[in-house]
Design an enzyme around this catalytic site. Structure first.
Site, mmCIF file in Angstrom:
data_model
loop_
_atom_site.group_PDB
_atom_site.id
_atom_site.type_symbol
_atom_site.label_atom_id
_atom_site.label_comp_id
_atom_site.label_asym_id
_atom_site.label_seq_id
_atom_site.Cartn_x
_atom_site.Cartn_y
_atom_site.Cartn_z
ATOM 1 N N HIS A 1 29.599 80.866 42.307
ATOM 2 C CA HIS A 1 30.305 82.130 42.558
ATOM 3 C C HIS A 1 30.355 83.030 41.325
ATOM 4 C CE1 HIS A 1 31.597 81.295 46.667
ATOM 5 N NE2 HIS A 1 31.529 80.042 46.258
ATOM 6 N N LYS B 1 24.513 84.302 47.082
ATOM 7 C CA LYS B 1 25.758 85.086 47.060
ATOM 8 C C LYS B 1 25.512 86.387 46.290
ATOM 9 C CE LYS B 1 28.163 80.753 47.810
ATOM 10 N NZ LYS B 1 28.076 80.713 49.264
ATOM 11 N N THR C 1 10.504 71.238 53.056
ATOM 12 C CA THR C 1 9.631 72.407 52.877
ATOM 13 C C THR C 1 10.265 73.385 51.888
ATOM 14 O OG1 THR C 1 8.861 72.133 55.131
ATOM 15 C CG2 THR C 1 8.528 74.302 54.152
ATOM 16 N N ARG D 1 37.155 75.851 64.699
ATOM 17 C CA ARG D 1 36.647 77.161 64.258
ATOM 18 C C ARG D 1 35.800 77.846 65.314
ATOM 19 N NH1 ARG D 1 35.060 75.826 58.215
ATOM 20 N NH2 ARG D 1 36.883 74.595 57.754
#
Ligand SMILES: Cc1ncc(COP(=O)(O)O)c(C=O)c1O
Length: 425
Positions: free
Chosen positions: A223, A254, A284, A21
């Site tokens: 989603h 999203k 954290t 990629r």
């Protein structure tokens, strides 16, 4: 051992298989979105494409909340007040009123008693499942074959026994559940909307099966939150079964346009995860400003039925158009439309041609994000995409797919004007 040679060879094999990629560096400016600047120079020195206005068709910023003025104002306001980083884990000085308020908002949003924020939904899935499966000795897990990597990783890392059932196939799931003793601990892991296929799940049928076979349920709504169900509160809520799912997982990254993930459920179960999950305890906490902006974003999303309707209407329109021109896609009735090409090379070529010739950015998706030989162009629609944009996309797709159709501007609109049959929200 020559370690570097090992890494090089592995990469070479991966490249030869066509799965390597490259990341496209983009700049999604607020004032022009979905037009997007792409820095091609730092990408591949491809001088055929200049730094140009490209239309993005693959963002998960589904409601474009990352660009929302009120959300930005809230984030800046909190940064000005308390600074950037939280300064600690939740246990050691990293819990603020913003974290607490967000968790309380998320619990209410999902109609549940409690919620717990993680640094991402990936982390939430992986660490929660790991903890559940480790602590519930001898647990038998049942996992949909298309489950997200974070779910699979959590189950695998725990070492728990896992049966994989065919995607959304309840009779297969039942045939597997039947094999085990009623009293054996069991966990069904599934998603309400499969992100790479765009398929929706009938969540209440899973709840029925879980009750019948005495199993816990873990539902990934990453989603779906913000886009489905009453006020965008997810698909479990749409089916009225939010309360009957043991753990609901969601993301802030999203539809809500921020960063971070969470789980929601019964207060004892959430307290249990809070107390025993390393991926929550030893890191954290998210920035206070992100927590505050996320809460604001959810509040706005709750009031945004008109945006949800708009997205789903446009998705229907696009499906009609794709059917009409004969481009194969997975018809999942959601806002995610995957165009299946099956070959990683072909998908990459289509994507490059869309970018170079038509200034359209759709990321090619292939292994390991999806199984080998199921490569695809995954299209997502936001409220900022217009019907004209869709027509342009369809025309451009026809050209790269070499489909000879004379498509006039707005040619599909009339056919979908009264599209009310698919009521997914
Ligand atoms: C189904 C599913 N679950 C979880 C995640 C992880 O979400 P996040 O980006 O918040 O880590 C993703 C990410 O794309 C996803 O597709």
């Amino acid at each position: 051992m020559n370690y570097i040679d090992f890494f090089k060879n592995e990469l070479l094999k991966f490249k030869n298989d066509g799965f390597y990629r490259k990341f496209l560096p983009i700049k999604r400016s607020r004032d022009i979105f979905p037009l997007t600047k792409i820095n091609f120079d730092s990408f591949n020195n491809d001088k055929n494409i200049s730094d140009n206005d490209i239309k993005i068709w693959c963002t998960n910023d589904y409601l474009n909340m990352s660009h929302n003025e009120q959300v930005i104002d809230r984030m800046v306001e909190v940064i000005r007040e308390v600074g950037t980083g939280s300064g600690g884990t939740r246990n050691i000085s990293g819990t603020t009123q913003y974290h607490i308020e967000l968790e309380s908002k998320l619990a209410k949003f999902h109609n549940r008693e409690s919620a717990l924020i993680f640094n991402s939904a990936y982390l939430a899935n992986q660490s929660t499942l790991w903890t559940l499966c480790k602590k519930l000795k001898d647990i038998q897990v049942f996992s949909d074959e298309l489950n997200h990597a974070s779910l699979i990783q959590g189950i695998k890392n725990s070492g728990a026994e896992c049966e994989v059932f065919k995607h959304n196939d309840l009779s297969h799931l039942e045939s597997l559940l039947k094999k085990y003793d009623h009293d054996k601990p069991k966990l069904i892991v599934f998603e309400s909307l499969y992100s790479m296929d765009g398929t929706l799940t009938n969540v209440s049928e899973y709840v029925d099966l879980a009750k019948k076979y005495n199993a816990l349920t873990y539902l990934d709504e990453v989603h779906a939150v913000g886009l489905y169900g009453d006020q965008g509160s997810g698909i479990a809520n749409k089916y009225g079964v939010s309360n009957e799912i043991d753990i609901i997982n969601g993301t802030l990254a999203k539809a809500f346009g921020q960063i971070g993930g969470y789980i929601a459920g019964n207060k004892e179960l959430i307290d249990f995860i809070r107390s025993f999950t390393p991926g929550f305890i030893f890191t954290t906490s998210i920035m206070p400003s992100v927590a505050a902006a996320s809460k604001k974003s959810i509040e706005i999303a709750e009031q945004s039925d008109f945006l949800r309707k708009d997205i789903h209407k446009k998705a229907n329109y696009m499906r009609k158009a794709l059917t009409e021109v004969g481009i194969p896609f997975i018809n999942g009735q959601s806002h995610i439309i995957p165009l299946i090409t099956n070959s990683a090379d072909k998908t990459r070529l289509y994507s490059e041609e869309l970018l170079k010739k038509y200034k359209i950015y759709v990321q090619p998706i292939f292994y390991p994000t999806v199984p080998k030989d199921t490569a695809r162009l995954r299209i997502t629609i936001t409220p900022k995409h217009t019907y004209q944009d869709i027509d342009h996309l369809i025309r451009s797709l026809c050209s790269v797919y070499n489909i000879k159709r004379n498509i006039s501007h707005n040619s599909f609109i009339e056919k979908t004007e009264n599209l009310t049959s698919v009521n997914v929200i």
